[in-house]
Design a protein around this motif. Structure first.
Motif, PDB file in Angstrom:
ATOM      1  N   HIS A   1       2.609   2.007  -3.291  1.00  0.00           N
ATOM      2  CA  HIS A   1       1.699   2.467  -4.339  1.00  0.00           C
ATOM      3  C   HIS A   1       1.045   3.805  -3.985  1.00  0.00           C
ATOM      4  O   HIS A   1       0.187   4.282  -4.727  1.00  0.00           O
ATOM      5  CB  HIS A   1       0.645   1.404  -4.642  1.00  0.00           C
ATOM      6  CG  HIS A   1       1.213   0.195  -5.309  1.00  0.00           C
ATOM      7  ND1 HIS A   1       1.600   0.190  -6.630  1.00  0.00           N
ATOM      8  CD2 HIS A   1       1.502  -1.032  -4.834  1.00  0.00           C
ATOM      9  CE1 HIS A   1       2.096  -0.999  -6.939  1.00  0.00           C
ATOM     10  NE2 HIS A   1       2.045  -1.757  -5.856  1.00  0.00           N
TER      11      HIS A   1
ATOM     12  N   LEU B   1      -0.943   4.646  -1.422  1.00  0.00           N
ATOM     13  CA  LEU B   1      -2.249   4.669  -0.774  1.00  0.00           C
ATOM     14  C   LEU B   1      -2.123   5.339   0.586  1.00  0.00           C
ATOM     15  O   LEU B   1      -1.169   5.101   1.318  1.00  0.00           O
ATOM     16  CB  LEU B   1      -2.794   3.250  -0.593  1.00  0.00           C
ATOM     17  CG  LEU B   1      -3.605   2.694  -1.750  1.00  0.00           C
ATOM     18  CD1 LEU B   1      -2.723   2.405  -2.941  1.00  0.00           C
ATOM     19  CD2 LEU B   1      -4.330   1.449  -1.324  1.00  0.00           C
TER      20      LEU B   1
ATOM     21  N   PHE C   1       0.836  -1.200   0.000  1.00  0.00           N
ATOM     22  CA  PHE C   1       0.000   0.000   0.000  1.00  0.00           C
ATOM     23  C   PHE C   1       0.869   1.247   0.000  1.00  0.00           C
ATOM     24  O   PHE C   1       0.627   2.197  -0.748  1.00  0.00           O
ATOM     25  CB  PHE C   1      -0.911   0.020   1.226  1.00  0.00           C
ATOM     26  CG  PHE C   1      -2.079  -0.930   1.174  1.00  0.00           C
ATOM     27  CD1 PHE C   1      -2.368  -1.684   0.050  1.00  0.00           C
ATOM     28  CD2 PHE C   1      -2.899  -1.071   2.277  1.00  0.00           C
ATOM     29  CE1 PHE C   1      -3.448  -2.556   0.017  1.00  0.00           C
ATOM     30  CE2 PHE C   1      -3.990  -1.926   2.256  1.00  0.00           C
ATOM     31  CZ  PHE C   1      -4.264  -2.664   1.130  1.00  0.00           C
ATOM     32  N   ARG C   2       1.889   1.252   0.866  1.00  0.00           N
ATOM     33  CA  ARG C   2       2.783   2.403   0.995  1.00  0.00           C
ATOM     34  C   ARG C   2       3.520   2.663  -0.328  1.00  0.00           C
ATOM     35  O   ARG C   2       3.608   3.807  -0.781  1.00  0.00           O
ATOM     36  CB  ARG C   2       3.777   2.156   2.129  1.00  0.00           C
ATOM     37  CG  ARG C   2       4.554   3.364   2.566  1.00  0.00           C
ATOM     38  CD  ARG C   2       5.416   3.090   3.798  1.00  0.00           C
ATOM     39  NE  ARG C   2       4.609   2.899   5.005  1.00  0.00           N
ATOM     40  CZ  ARG C   2       4.353   1.720   5.595  1.00  0.00           C
ATOM     41  NH1 ARG C   2       4.854   0.608   5.104  1.00  0.00           N
ATOM     42  NH2 ARG C   2       3.616   1.635   6.664  1.00  0.00           N
TER      43      ARG C   2
ATOM     44  N   SER D   1      -3.339   6.023   4.435  1.00  0.00           N
ATOM     45  CA  SER D   1      -4.059   5.297   5.482  1.00  0.00           C
ATOM     46  C   SER D   1      -5.250   6.137   5.937  1.00  0.00           C
ATOM     47  O   SER D   1      -5.299   7.347   5.707  1.00  0.00           O
ATOM     48  CB  SER D   1      -3.137   4.992   6.664  1.00  0.00           C
ATOM     49  OG  SER D   1      -2.643   6.196   7.213  1.00  0.00           O
TER      50      SER D   1
ATOM     51  N   TYR E   1      -1.565   1.399   8.258  1.00  0.00           N
ATOM     52  CA  TYR E   1      -2.647   0.704   7.557  1.00  0.00           C
ATOM     53  C   TYR E   1      -3.289  -0.361   8.440  1.00  0.00           C
ATOM     54  O   TYR E   1      -4.096  -1.139   7.980  1.00  0.00           O
ATOM     55  CB  TYR E   1      -2.108   0.044   6.277  1.00  0.00           C
ATOM     56  CG  TYR E   1      -1.504   1.051   5.332  1.00  0.00           C
ATOM     57  CD1 TYR E   1      -2.301   1.768   4.469  1.00  0.00           C
ATOM     58  CD2 TYR E   1      -0.141   1.284   5.324  1.00  0.00           C
ATOM     59  CE1 TYR E   1      -1.760   2.707   3.604  1.00  0.00           C
ATOM     60  CE2 TYR E   1       0.413   2.214   4.461  1.00  0.00           C
ATOM     61  CZ  TYR E   1      -0.395   2.917   3.605  1.00  0.00           C
ATOM     62  OH  TYR E   1       0.139   3.839   2.758  1.00  0.00           O
TER      63      TYR E   1
END
Length: 104
Positions: A66, A68, A63-64, A70, A77
């Protein structure tokens, strides 16, 4: 006729611009990630166990990478959920009327 040609060219230009702005999906990367998360090293990813923590860290790092964000008010996340690990009884019994059912 001119209107149709201009409309078709506009549609082609918009589709080309959209296709260029979308990230490319690499099926090999997806396959690699799925194999990692499903691997024996994860030991089933049971709640609260090491494989579960490793998988959560892996997903959070993805996630980080890409970009995204939190959710507001969360710690990275992760969302903490209190769980208690219980070990079921090895034996038990149930009484129905005068009948006793035993399980061992």
């Amino acid at each position: 006729m001119r209107f149709i040609i201009i409309t078709l060219l506009s549609i082609i230009c918009v589709q080309t611009a959209m296709a260029q702005s979308l990230p490319q999906i690499d099926t090999n990367v997806i396959k690699r990630d799925i194999y990692f998360l499903a691997s024996d090293e994860m030991k089933g990813r049971n709640t609260g166990e090491m494989g579960n923590h490793v998988a959560a860290r892996f997903i959070a790092e993805e996630f980080r990478m890409h970009g995204l964000k939190s959710l507001e008010g969360t710690n990275d996340y992760y969302q903490g959920i209190p769980f208690e690990k219980r070990i079921p009884a090895q034996s038990g019994s149930l009484m129905v009327g005068d009948t006793v059912l035993n399980h061992k």
